[in-house]
Write a protein that holds these residues in place. Structure first.
Motif, PDB file in Angstrom:
ATOM      1  N   ALA A 131       6.946  -9.028   5.916  1.00 38.10           N
ATOM      2  CA  ALA A 131       8.009  -8.394   6.699  1.00 38.10           C
ATOM      3  C   ALA A 131       7.536  -8.009   8.103  1.00 38.10           C
ATOM      4  O   ALA A 131       8.354  -7.841   9.013  1.00 38.10           O
ATOM      5  N   GLY A 132       6.230  -7.839   8.245  1.00 38.82           N
ATOM      6  CA  GLY A 132       5.700  -7.393   9.528  1.00 38.82           C
ATOM      7  C   GLY A 132       6.015  -5.935   9.796  1.00 38.82           C
ATOM      8  O   GLY A 132       6.016  -5.482  10.951  1.00 38.82           O
ATOM      9  N   ARG A 133       6.292  -5.172   8.754  1.00 35.84           N
ATOM     10  CA  ARG A 133       6.642  -3.751   8.883  1.00 35.84           C
ATOM     11  C   ARG A 133       5.948  -2.946   7.793  1.00 35.84           C
ATOM     12  O   ARG A 133       5.689  -3.453   6.699  1.00 35.84           O
ATOM     13  N   GLN A 134       5.701  -1.671   8.078  1.00 34.74           N
ATOM     14  CA  GLN A 134       5.182  -0.763   7.062  1.00 34.74           C
ATOM     15  C   GLN A 134       6.352  -0.246   6.235  1.00 34.74           C
ATOM     16  O   GLN A 134       7.326   0.282   6.770  1.00 34.74           O
ATOM     17  N   LEU A 135       6.276  -0.384   4.915  1.00 33.50           N
ATOM     18  CA  LEU A 135       7.382  -0.031   4.031  1.00 33.50           C
ATOM     19  C   LEU A 135       7.197   1.340   3.381  1.00 33.50           C
ATOM     20  O   LEU A 135       8.174   1.971   2.978  1.00 33.50           O
ATOM     21  N   PHE A 136       5.952   1.787   3.258  1.00 33.97           N
ATOM     22  CA  PHE A 136       5.671   3.106   2.679  1.00 33.97           C
ATOM     23  C   PHE A 136       4.741   3.879   3.603  1.00 33.97           C
ATOM     24  O   PHE A 136       3.838   3.304   4.218  1.00 33.97           O
ATOM     25  N   SER A 137       4.981   5.168   3.694  1.00 28.08           N
ATOM     26  CA  SER A 137       3.988   6.066   4.287  1.00 28.08           C
ATOM     27  C   SER A 137       3.332   6.784   3.123  1.00 28.08           C
ATOM     28  O   SER A 137       4.020   7.360   2.278  1.00 28.08           O
ATOM     29  N   ARG A 138       2.020   6.726   3.045  1.00 28.39           N
ATOM     30  CA  ARG A 138       1.349   7.262   1.864  1.00 28.39           C
ATOM     31  C   ARG A 138       0.020   7.904   2.243  1.00 28.39           C
ATOM     32  O   ARG A 138      -0.654   7.483   3.180  1.00 28.39           O
ATOM     33  N   ASP A 139      -0.303   8.950   1.493  1.00 26.50           N
ATOM     34  CA  ASP A 139      -1.611   9.583   1.594  1.00 26.50           C
ATOM     35  C   ASP A 139      -2.095   9.854   0.180  1.00 26.50           C
ATOM     36  O   ASP A 139      -1.546   9.297  -0.788  1.00 26.50           O
TER      37      ASP A 139
END
Length: 289
Positions: free
Chosen positions: A44-52
């Motif tokens: 997709a060329g995109r970040q789908l999740f923000s995670r820590d």
């Protein structure tokens, strides 16, 4: 461009907001789940999740991918069934809670009947608590209903906030009992509303009880009182009460699919309908008006 396997993994993570739970649900290693998500993000060329280390959340692009993934998988399942030469058939007893009566569920069921004309679909619309009881008694094969977040039963379709809603002109008097509009027992939202008010020490009185969602909506629109309801499914003409109303928070509620124990044709039909509901889950969050 988008591998169905990667999309299914993405949906599992999006629904559970946990790579560990998604791996458990899919029967994969957590490293494999992470790899699938990474490859989908690369495609997709995109970040789908923000995670820590503590939390996983969908990004704005992840929310967009959610709808696309469900539609892609729905079409993929239809094509597989058509060209695979397998015909799902038999009697399927499906129960859906009142919450979905005014959503796009009828569109999903219509498409399912078109794709699987040999399935004899019987629909029961009831309270979530009643549907769970009928499923346990072997009277239903598949249920789409609410559950409490700590309840282990079912496959998560989505999680939502429960909020207090009422007519726009409604004003609550802080020194008078809260007027409640509720389902009869064993309604899940009824139990939650009474629980949080009792915990707060707030007096309440029931002004309307109805087993029909349309009955509850009519009472709320008439300004008789307040009701606990899913934030994403607030009916037209009703509004979320502001924080200044002083009512306690209701927490979250899960909408899940729960399978029965009947084997044979009913099991295959239930699996097919469950896949259609999960693929079309985004439509369940929208009103049909």
């Amino acid at each position: 461009m988008y591998e169905p396997t990667h999309l299914r993994t993405f949906l599992a993570v999006a629904q559970t907001l946990s790579f560990t739970q998604a791996a458990r649900r899919l029967g994969l290693r957590q490293s494999t789940v992470s790899q699938h998500v990474r490859r989908l993000e690369d495609a997709a060329g995109r970040q789908l999740f923000s995670r820590d280390t503590h939390s996983v959340e969908l990004t704005e692009d992840g929310e967009a991918m959610l709808g696309f993934a469900r539609r892609i998988l729905e079409v993929h399942e239809q094509a597989t069934a058509f060209f695979g030469g397998t015909r799902v058939r038999g009697r399927l007893r499906f129960g859906a809670s009142e919450d979905f009566v005014l959503t796009r569920l009828p569109e999903i069921l219509e498409a399912f009947r078109s794709d699987h004309p040999e399935v004899d679909l019987e629909l029961t619309v009831e309270l979530s608590g009643t549907l769970h009881e009928r499923l346990a008694a072997g009277k239903l094969d598949l249920v789409l209903a609410k559950r409490l977040p700590k309840d282990p039963r079912g496959e998560l379709v989505w999680r939502d906030d429960l909020v207090w809603i009422g007519a726009e002109r409604l004003r609550l008097e802080p020194d008078r009992p809260v007027p409640l509009i509720v389902y009869p027992p064993p309604g899940i939202t009824r139990a939650r509303a009474l629980e949080v008010l009792e915990r707060q020490g707030r007096d309440w009185r029931i002004v309307c009880t109805s087993g029909s969602l349309s009955g509850l909506i009519a009472a709320a629109r008439a300004g008789l009182g307040v009701m606990a309801h899913s934030r994403r499914l607030i009916p037209p003409g009703l509004f979320r009460l502001p924080d200044r109303a002083g009512l306690p928070e209701l927490g979250k509620v899960d909408f899940v699919l729960v399978h029965g124990h009947r084997r044979g044709p009913a099991e295959a039909a239930a699996d097919a309908l469950a896949a259609a509901v999960l693929a079309g889950g985004e439509r369940l969050r929208r009103r049909s008006d």
